[in-house]
Design a protein around this motif. Structure first.
Motif, PDB file in Angstrom:
ATOM      1  N   VAL A   1      39.530  28.162  33.114  1.00  0.00           N
ATOM      2  CA  VAL A   1      38.624  27.643  34.135  1.00  0.00           C
ATOM      3  C   VAL A   1      38.985  28.215  35.501  1.00  0.00           C
ATOM      4  CG1 VAL A   1      37.760  25.561  35.274  1.00  0.00           C
ATOM      5  CG2 VAL A   1      38.299  25.510  32.831  1.00  0.00           C
ATOM      6  N   LYS A   2      37.961  28.666  36.219  1.00  0.00           N
ATOM      7  CA  LYS A   2      38.144  29.121  37.590  1.00  0.00           C
ATOM      8  C   LYS A   2      37.316  28.213  38.494  1.00  0.00           C
ATOM      9  CE  LYS A   2      37.712  33.197  40.586  1.00  0.00           C
ATOM     10  NZ  LYS A   2      39.134  33.229  40.958  1.00  0.00           N
ATOM     11  N   ILE A   3      37.979  27.615  39.480  1.00  0.00           N
ATOM     12  CA  ILE A   3      37.292  26.742  40.435  1.00  0.00           C
ATOM     13  C   ILE A   3      37.204  27.458  41.777  1.00  0.00           C
ATOM     14  CG2 ILE A   3      37.252  24.493  41.550  1.00  0.00           C
ATOM     15  CD1 ILE A   3      39.088  23.460  39.331  1.00  0.00           C
ATOM     16  N   ILE A   4      35.980  27.607  42.257  1.00  0.00           N
ATOM     17  CA  ILE A   4      35.742  28.212  43.567  1.00  0.00           C
ATOM     18  C   ILE A   4      35.227  27.129  44.491  1.00  0.00           C
ATOM     19  CG2 ILE A   4      34.401  29.936  44.844  1.00  0.00           C
ATOM     20  CD1 ILE A   4      34.236  31.520  42.182  1.00  0.00           C
ATOM     21  N   ASN A   5      35.851  26.982  45.642  1.00  0.00           N
ATOM     22  CA  ASN A   5      35.482  25.922  46.572  1.00  0.00           C
ATOM     23  C   ASN A   5      34.864  26.526  47.825  1.00  0.00           C
ATOM     24  OD1 ASN A   5      35.326  23.216  47.440  1.00  0.00           O
ATOM     25  ND2 ASN A   5      37.228  23.429  48.601  1.00  0.00           N
ATOM     26  N   ASN A   6      33.549  26.446  47.957  1.00  0.00           N
ATOM     27  CA  ASN A   6      32.892  26.959  49.158  1.00  0.00           C
ATOM     28  C   ASN A   6      33.330  26.154  50.376  1.00  0.00           C
ATOM     29  OD1 ASN A   6      31.499  28.672  47.438  1.00  0.00           O
ATOM     30  ND2 ASN A   6      29.592  27.500  47.495  1.00  0.00           N
TER      31      ASN A   6
END
Length: 264
Positions: A73-78
């Protein structure tokens, strides 16, 4: 090497892109519907679009509970709210998969969705596919099924109705390249992308099974049918159709909307 490792090695990688904005009540169910897939070779790209609730914290906690899952899982936080178009495109940009699939953060998948759909595409040498789906309430109660009456979607059929639910679609980016959504005043970014693809000669093929569940929320854009009809007329006008074509396709859009509601 375990049987699971062997299966993963033989399966193409599927990148699942999930944009998130303030869906704390639903996001965990969405994530687990990916984690629990019987198809094992996937990566999950979650793009948190600067949620103002605790969606981001819930996502991090959910993923941290399982070290094996955490690696997939890759979490990207804008850092600011960019909107669903940019969030999906960010996911597409970083995706490493041979196939790309989309799931909104309040929708869920059947556990066999990826396995059945990827096998269907490989067996039939298909670049782009979609499935039927079912509506559900905010409390997970089943509503009507949305069953596409066509086996494949080409340009003329797509103008009659957007038969392709974004939560059901998968495309092979090795064959047709990464496809990006465009900002538009109609708020129909998925529909416009499908039109672009069919104009390029791609055909979307139906796997006629209910493999996804679309959550009907009171505040959703798609729940306002009058607004949607107006947006659809504006979109058809932008495609430089004549007035008779616009009337025809707008009428079929209304009819198809009624049939969807009736589960036909």
């Amino acid at each position: 090497m375990t049987d699971n490792d062997t299966n993963t090695k033989n399966e193409p990688l599927v990148s699942v892109i999930v944009p998130v904005f303030n869906t704390r009540n639903f996001i965990i169910d969405s994530i687990y519907s990916v984690i629990n897939q019987t198809y094992s070779n996937w990566e999950l790209i979650i793009v948190n679009d600067n949620s103002t609730d605790d969606s981001y914290e819930l996502i991090k906690y959910c993923i941290s509970c399982n070290n094996v899952i955490n690696q997939k899982v890759k979490i990207i936080n804008n850092t600011s709210n960019l909107g669903v178009v940019c969030s999906r495109n960010i996911g597409v940009e970083v995706a490493k998969g041979d196939f790309i699939a989309f799931l909104d953060s309040d929708d869920i998948w059947h556990r066999d969705k990826l396995k059945k759909q990827i096998n269907f595409m490989k067996k039939n040498n298909i670049n782009w596919s979609f499935t039927n789906y079912q509506r559900i309430t905010e409390n997970n109660e089943y509503l009507k099924k949305v069953l596409c009456p066509l086996k494949k979607i080409e340009y003329s059929s797509l103008l009659r109705s957007n038969y392709i639910g974004i939560l059901t679609t998968v495309y092979c980016c090795k064959s047709i390249g990464k496809q990006y959504f465009q900002h538009n005043k109609f708020r129909r970014e998925d529909y416009l992308l499908w039109i672009k693809l069919v104009n390029l000669g791609e055909i979307a093929y139906l796997l006629p099974e209910v493999l996804a569940y679309y959550r009907v929320r009171k505040a959703s854009m798609s729940s306002n049918k009058i607004k949607m009809l107006k947006k659809n007329i504006q979109l058809l006008s932008s495609l430089r159709l004549n007035v008779f074509q616009i009337i025809y396709y707008s009428t079929t859009y209304i009819i198809q909307g009624i049939l969807k509601r009736l589960g036909m």
